[in-house]
Scaffold this motif. Structure first.
Motif, mmCIF file in Angstrom:
data_model
loop_
_atom_site.group_PDB
_atom_site.id
_atom_site.type_symbol
_atom_site.label_atom_id
_atom_site.label_comp_id
_atom_site.label_asym_id
_atom_site.label_seq_id
_atom_site.Cartn_x
_atom_site.Cartn_y
_atom_site.Cartn_z
ATOM 1 N N MET A 74 60.247 46.121 17.490
ATOM 2 C CA MET A 74 59.660 45.184 18.435
ATOM 3 C C MET A 74 60.348 43.831 18.266
ATOM 4 O O MET A 74 60.405 43.294 17.178
ATOM 5 C CB MET A 74 58.169 45.092 18.186
ATOM 6 C CG MET A 74 57.471 44.157 19.123
ATOM 7 S SD MET A 74 55.699 44.130 18.769
ATOM 8 C CE MET A 74 55.116 44.657 20.321
ATOM 9 N N LYS A 75 60.857 43.291 19.361
ATOM 10 C CA LYS A 75 61.557 42.009 19.311
ATOM 11 C C LYS A 75 60.573 40.850 19.372
ATOM 12 O O LYS A 75 59.543 40.931 20.017
ATOM 13 C CB LYS A 75 62.528 41.886 20.478
ATOM 14 C CG LYS A 75 63.737 42.751 20.355
ATOM 15 C CD LYS A 75 64.675 42.417 21.491
ATOM 16 C CE LYS A 75 65.991 43.127 21.332
ATOM 17 N NZ LYS A 75 66.926 42.784 22.384
ATOM 18 N N SER A 76 60.959 39.774 18.720
ATOM 19 C CA SER A 76 60.151 38.561 18.768
ATOM 20 C C SER A 76 60.418 37.839 20.081
ATOM 21 O O SER A 76 61.542 37.794 20.554
ATOM 22 C CB SER A 76 60.521 37.652 17.589
ATOM 23 O OG SER A 76 59.923 36.394 17.750
ATOM 24 N N SER A 77 59.402 37.269 20.660
ATOM 25 C CA SER A 77 59.569 36.515 21.901
ATOM 26 C C SER A 77 59.611 35.010 21.635
ATOM 27 O O SER A 77 59.507 34.213 22.559
ATOM 28 C CB SER A 77 58.444 36.848 22.876
ATOM 29 O OG SER A 77 57.215 36.455 22.321
ATOM 30 N N ALA A 78 59.773 34.609 20.379
ATOM 31 C CA ALA A 78 59.768 33.184 20.029
ATOM 32 C C ALA A 78 60.870 32.425 20.741
ATOM 33 O O ALA A 78 60.668 31.315 21.223
ATOM 34 C CB ALA A 78 59.886 33.007 18.521
ATOM 35 N N LYS A 79 62.078 33.014 20.832
ATOM 36 C CA LYS A 79 63.181 32.324 21.492
ATOM 37 C C LYS A 79 62.939 32.171 22.985
ATOM 38 O O LYS A 79 63.360 31.207 23.587
ATOM 39 C CB LYS A 79 64.492 33.063 21.239
ATOM 40 C CG LYS A 79 65.003 32.890 19.832
ATOM 41 C CD LYS A 79 66.367 33.501 19.669
ATOM 42 C CE LYS A 79 66.867 33.272 18.248
ATOM 43 N NZ LYS A 79 68.200 33.812 18.040
ATOM 44 N N CYS A 80 62.268 33.136 23.591
ATOM 45 C CA CYS A 80 61.986 33.073 25.027
ATOM 46 C C CYS A 80 61.003 31.957 25.356
ATOM 47 O O CYS A 80 61.040 31.403 26.443
ATOM 48 C CB CYS A 80 61.427 34.403 25.509
ATOM 49 S SG CYS A 80 62.604 35.747 25.393
ATOM 50 N N SER A 81 60.120 31.652 24.454
ATOM 51 C CA SER A 81 59.108 30.636 24.749
ATOM 52 C C SER A 81 59.584 29.218 24.438
ATOM 53 O O SER A 81 58.927 28.259 24.810
ATOM 54 C CB SER A 81 57.834 30.932 23.968
ATOM 55 O OG SER A 81 58.063 30.804 22.589
ATOM 56 N N ARG A 82 60.726 29.086 23.784
ATOM 57 C CA ARG A 82 61.210 27.740 23.438
ATOM 58 C C ARG A 82 61.478 26.859 24.646
ATOM 59 O O ARG A 82 61.057 25.705 24.658
ATOM 60 C CB ARG A 82 62.441 27.831 22.542
ATOM 61 C CG ARG A 82 62.082 28.220 21.133
ATOM 62 C CD ARG A 82 63.266 28.178 20.223
ATOM 63 N NE ARG A 82 62.892 28.661 18.906
ATOM 64 C CZ ARG A 82 63.739 28.995 17.984
ATOM 65 N NH1 ARG A 82 65.030 28.923 18.203
ATOM 66 N NH2 ARG A 82 63.322 29.423 16.810
ATOM 67 N N PRO A 83 62.175 27.343 25.691
ATOM 68 C CA PRO A 83 62.385 26.468 26.857
ATOM 69 C C PRO A 83 61.067 26.045 27.500
ATOM 70 O O PRO A 83 60.896 24.907 27.891
ATOM 71 C CB PRO A 83 63.205 27.332 27.817
ATOM 72 C CG PRO A 83 63.883 28.326 26.938
ATOM 73 C CD PRO A 83 62.911 28.591 25.816
ATOM 74 N N ARG A 84 60.114 26.965 27.565
ATOM 75 C CA ARG A 84 58.823 26.641 28.166
ATOM 76 C C ARG A 84 58.078 25.630 27.290
ATOM 77 O O ARG A 84 57.450 24.708 27.784
ATOM 78 C CB ARG A 84 58.003 27.915 28.331
ATOM 79 C CG ARG A 84 56.721 27.634 29.084
ATOM 80 C CD ARG A 84 56.123 28.854 29.620
ATOM 81 N NE ARG A 84 56.948 29.298 30.729
ATOM 82 C CZ ARG A 84 56.794 30.429 31.360
ATOM 83 N NH1 ARG A 84 55.847 31.230 31.015
ATOM 84 N NH2 ARG A 84 57.570 30.768 32.350
ATOM 85 N N LEU A 85 58.157 25.803 25.960
ATOM 86 C CA LEU A 85 57.513 24.865 25.049
ATOM 87 C C LEU A 85 58.157 23.493 25.172
ATOM 88 O O LEU A 85 57.469 22.475 25.198
ATOM 89 C CB LEU A 85 57.606 25.376 23.611
ATOM 90 C CG LEU A 85 56.950 24.508 22.545
ATOM 91 C CD1 LEU A 85 55.465 24.334 22.833
ATOM 92 C CD2 LEU A 85 57.145 25.120 21.173
ATOM 93 N N ALA A 86 59.484 23.467 25.278
ATOM 94 C CA ALA A 86 60.179 22.187 25.440
ATOM 95 C C ALA A 86 59.739 21.512 26.741
ATOM 96 O O ALA A 86 59.501 20.301 26.772
ATOM 97 C CB ALA A 86 61.691 22.401 25.433
ATOM 98 N N ALA A 87 59.627 22.292 27.804
ATOM 99 C CA ALA A 87 59.189 21.733 29.088
ATOM 100 C C ALA A 87 57.768 21.200 28.975
ATOM 101 O O ALA A 87 57.455 20.127 29.494
ATOM 102 C CB ALA A 87 59.267 22.796 30.178
#
Length: 83
Positions: free
Chosen positions: A1-14
């Motif tokens: 199972m892959k982590s989705s932490a990297k995917c949420s970084r742009p949204r968190l930055a926004a």
């Protein structure tokens, strides 16, 4: 199972940009020149929370996030304009 932490970084930055943008916590001198600098609209905490939730719901790569980032820069420039 892959982590989705990297995917949420742009949204968190926004989300961080929007929160900073909407915080509007700068103080202004009472002797500020009017008519030269655009006014910076103040947003209450409830509206800021609602906006942050809406930004989180945007699809990944949304153009609105880029526009909000540009708007944050313009708000900071407007705050410093009359000082």
């Amino acid at each position: 199972m892959k982590s989705s932490a990297k995917c949420s970084r742009p949204r968190l930055a926004a989300l961080m940009i929007v929160t900073s943008l909407l915080s509007a916590c700068a103080t202004v001198s009472s002797e500020r020149i009017t008519g030269v600098c655009p006014p910076v609209v103040e947003y209450n905490a409830g509206f800021q929370t609602r906006t942050a939730e809406e930004v989180q719901a945007l699809p990944e790569g949304s153009a609105i996030v880029k526009m909000l980032s540009d708007y944050a820069v313009m708000r900071e420039q407007a705050r410093g304009c009359g000082m």
